[in-house]
Design an enzyme around this catalytic site. Structure first.
Site, PDB file in Angstrom:
ATOM      1  N   CYS A 100       0.947  -1.384   0.001  1.00 30.90           N
ATOM      2  CA  CYS A 100       0.160   0.214  -0.189  1.00 30.90           C
ATOM      3  C   CYS A 100       1.191   0.917   0.183  1.00 30.90           C
ATOM      4  O   CYS A 100       1.363   1.755   1.181  1.00 30.90           O
ATOM      5  CB  CYS A 100      -1.285   0.197   1.296  1.00 30.90           C
ATOM      6  SG  CYS A 100      -1.800   1.683   1.398  1.00 30.90           S
ATOM      7  N   CYS A 158      -0.185   3.779   2.137  1.00 30.45           N
ATOM      8  CA  CYS A 158       0.276   3.687   4.240  1.00 30.45           C
ATOM      9  C   CYS A 158       1.745   3.870   4.267  1.00 30.45           C
ATOM     10  O   CYS A 158       2.036   4.632   5.345  1.00 30.45           O
ATOM     11  CB  CYS A 158       0.357   1.698   3.961  1.00 30.45           C
ATOM     12  SG  CYS A 158      -1.971   1.738   3.619  1.00 30.45           S
TER      13      CYS A 158
END
Length: 328
Positions: A93, A96
């Site tokens: 991700c 993230c």
């Protein structure tokens, strides 16, 4: 006059609005106790080495990696003392990886007023399912064993700060450990105060803007990404220009609309005398009626004035729209 440091409550309201829908949907829907049996059973079954303090590698003592085995202890039980901010993330991700370092830095600065629990959703799908995570990053605040608030996506650091501040404000009276940790963080901050910034601030206090500018520039020469030094340097440079602001410059500029230097000086004077919108309107008008180097000088000067204010200042937002229309 200090336009940069003036607080703006609208920023916190904006951050709260962005998470309101998600928070409402979560309320009462997530039963963290459902993970308790799985957590305890997994902990009994797991073969573990000597117990550590749960800190994430390189994350500091207030940042912990949490699994399904440790969820009950590290999240639910810790949240009885201080809020636990759960960061649901995954290695693949990209957003993230933008958000997690911000959360880690803020958690360590908070000195235990709240704890950051990092959970890899790929390795711990039951936790992600319990929180109803549809996308990541997803950040959930847990207190008293229950989720209270949440947001999704990699919000900018100022909005993350505002979200955490609102969370602590709501819980401080019910969780004495928050205030205790904050007092410790304040003392630690005083001990760690950067002498480079102290020297610059002392120069400002005595009106020596040249020395302050030099001090901030030295910080940036070593740390080009230091946002605090960059913002302070912009302030100092404006203060130098505005120190001898003369109201007569406004009349001079009004009488000579093609004198670019006069227009820039007049805009500085208007900012210094808190006529912010007048300064913005003046330079937008210069951009509209000029071209080439003169237009670019006016545009750059106006953008520099924008940076003296919070990005969500309504006067800045309006002026940015007007500037875009003038340019295109």
């Amino acid at each position: 006059m200090n336009p940069v440091t003036r607080p703006d409550p609208r920023a916190r309201a904006q951050a709260a609005a962005q998470s309101a829908a998600l928070t409402s949907a979560m309320a009462g829907a997530v039963d963290l106790s459902a993970l308790k049996a799985r957590s305890e059973a997994a902990a009994r079954a797991a073969k573990q080495g000597p117990s550590g303090n749960g800190a994430a590698e390189g994350g500091g003592q207030f940042v912990i990696d949490v699994t399904e085995q440790t969820f009950q202890t590290e999240v639910v039980e810790r949240s009885l003392q201080v809020p636990v901010v759960v960061d649901l993330w995954a290695e693949w991700c990209g957003p993230c990886k933008q958000l997690s370092p911000v959360l880690e830095r803020l958690a360590n600065a908070a000195n235990g007023a709240w704890i950051l629990a990092k959970i890899d959703v790929d390795k711990n799908p039951a936790i992600a399912q319990a929180f109803g995570a549809q996308s990541i990053p997803m950040v959930v605040a847990v207190a008293g064993g229950r989720p209270l608030d949440a947001f999704t996506g990699a919000l900018p650091e100022p909005q993350v700060r505002q979200w955490i501040s609102a969370l602590l404000d709501a819980l401080r009276d019910r969780m004495p450990a928050i205030a205790e940790a904050e007092r410790g963080a304040g003392a630690a901050q005083e001990e760690k105060e950067d002498p480079r910034f102290t020297a610059a601030e002392e120069a400002i206090e005595r009106g020596d803007y040249d020395a302050a500018e030099e001090a901030y520039q030295k910080i940036l020469d070593v740390e080009p990404a230091n946002e605090d030094a960059a913002a302070a340097l912009r302030q100092v440079r404006f203060l130098k220009r505005a120190e001898n602001a003369d109201p007569a410059t406004i009349a001079k500029a009004d009488a000579a609309p093609d004198d670019i230097d006069a227009q820039l000086a007049a805009a500085d004077t208007e900012i210094a005398t808190e006529r912010v919108e007048a300064a913005f309107d003046r330079l937008v008008a210069v951009v509209q009626r000029t071209s080439g180097d003169d237009r670019e000088r006016a545009r750059q000067h106006l953008v520099g004035l924008f940076e003296l204010f919070p990005a969500d200042d309504q006067r800045v937002i309006k002026a940015r729209r007007n500037l875009a229309r003038a340019l295109f």
